[in-house]
Scaffold this active site. Structure first.
Site, short mmCIF file in Angstrom:
data_model
loop_
_atom_site.label_atom_id
_atom_site.label_comp_id
_atom_site.label_asym_id
_atom_site.label_seq_id
_atom_site.Cartn_x
_atom_site.Cartn_y
_atom_site.Cartn_z
N GLY A 1 -1.54 0.15 -4.97
CA GLY A 1 -1.90 -0.04 -3.57
C GLY A 1 -2.07 1.28 -2.84
N SER B 1 -3.50 -9.83 -13.98
CA SER B 1 -2.79 -9.05 -15.01
C SER B 1 -3.21 -9.60 -16.37
CB SER B 1 -1.28 -9.20 -14.84
OG SER B 1 -0.58 -8.80 -16.00
N ALA C 1 0.80 -1.23 0.00
CA ALA C 1 0.00 0.00 0.00
C ALA C 1 0.83 1.28 0.00
CB ALA C 1 -0.92 0.01 1.22
N GLY D 1 2.18 3.03 -5.92
CA GLY D 1 1.45 2.51 -7.07
C GLY D 1 -0.03 2.29 -6.83
N TYR E 1 6.95 -14.18 -14.53
CA TYR E 1 5.99 -13.19 -14.04
C TYR E 1 4.58 -13.54 -14.51
CZ TYR E 1 3.33 -8.92 -13.44
OH TYR E 1 2.34 -8.03 -13.10
#
Length: 295
Positions: free
Chosen positions: A21, A140, A16, A19, A165
């Site tokens: 978050g 994503s 958090a 970005g 990823y």
């Protein structure tokens, strides 16, 4: 989108301090939630808390360490018997050599999936104690072209960072969908929802190219020109976290240009992400790897 009033809700947001978050935590706090900033770097978390204002607290959580996840969850569970919202937002993107977590997991899978899998299980009792609690898993668009190799989940053979990823985000997506199936089967009041930000400007992108020096920095910043703002990119997860009438298993993302940008709409899962057999197999693997069993 309009975030409904959040007064009286306890929300936990991983990653958090920056970005997506940070935007998510800021909006939740601005609308009245008590927000737990679950961060690896507490100094950065404290800076973020000052920026956010409102009713927030900072707690240390390193998702790449199961010992850290267990310690965080135990203290949080004691301090907050009912938790209304868990946003599994934190993520790591690596485009350099293969790295491993404190527990020996490939770092992207260990952080993006296994840390959140364990955290969710350890907090499930607190989520169940709340009224209409939600778990949001951050997917994503890279999940659509990824594939899970259950014979080499940790990518020890022929390692490619970008593929690892994608695999970690596919695994995270499979987890969110399978969590929904299991919560429904158990008759749980907790709802599992998914979101993805499309192509969004965050600090993960330049960090991912750091190992390539000046060339990497140039590639990263050129790539950022093609992305949407982090405020826009956070809208799908805010919709998943706070939208009225959200149902378990829904998946939100941008509507425009192959789900890369624009207004929030329902996104499409890849065939593998939606496959119940893949969900069962990944769940069993995650339980074995983390030592956390639930549902």
């Amino acid at each position: 989108m309009t975030v409904p009033d959040q007064h009286g809700r306890i929300a936990v947001v991983t990653g958090a301090n920056s970005g997506l978050g940070l935007v998510t935590a800021t909006e939740l706090a601005r609308h009245g939630a008590h927000v737990v900033l679950a961060v690896r770097n507490t100094a950065a978390g404290t800076q973020a808390a000052r920026r956010i204002g409102g009713d927030v607290e900072v707690r240390e959580l390193d998702l790449a360490s199961l010992a850290s996840v267990r310690a965080f969850a135990a203290k949080l569970a004691d301090d907050h018997p009912a938790i209304d919202l868990l946003v599994n937002n934190a993520g790591v993107v690596l485009l350099g050599p293969r790295r491993t977590s404190a527990d020996g997991f490939e770092l992207q899978l260990g952080t993006n999936l296994l840390g959140h899998f364990a955290l969710t299980g350890l907090l499930l009792g607190n989520l169940t104690a709340a009224r209409e609690a939600r778990v949001v898993s951050l997917s994503s668009i890279t999940h659509k072209t990824a594939h899970l190799d259950f014979d080499d989940l940790m990518f020890e053979r022929d390692y490619r960072a970008s593929a690892a990823y994608g695999r970690s985000k596919l695994a995270t997506t499979v987890f969110g969908v399978e969590l929904d199936r299991r919560l429904r089967a158990a008759g749980s009041p907790v709802v599992s929802v998914l979101a993805h930000p499309g192509l969004t400007r965050t600090n993960l992108t330049p960090r991912a190219w750091e190992h390539r020096g000046r060339f990497g920095r140039a590639v990263a910043w050129i790539g950022l020109l093609a992305t949407q703002s982090v405020e826009q990119g956070a809208l799908p997860q805010l919709r998943a976290a706070t939208g009225p009438g959200v149902r378990g298993g829904q998946f939100f993302g941008p509507a425009g240009l192959w789900e890369t940008r624009g207004r929030v709409t329902e996104a499409r899962l890849s065939r593998e992400a939606a496959d119940p057999a893949v969900g069962r197999r990944l769940w069993a693997a995650a339980e074995e790897l983390t030592g956390v069993s639930y549902l």
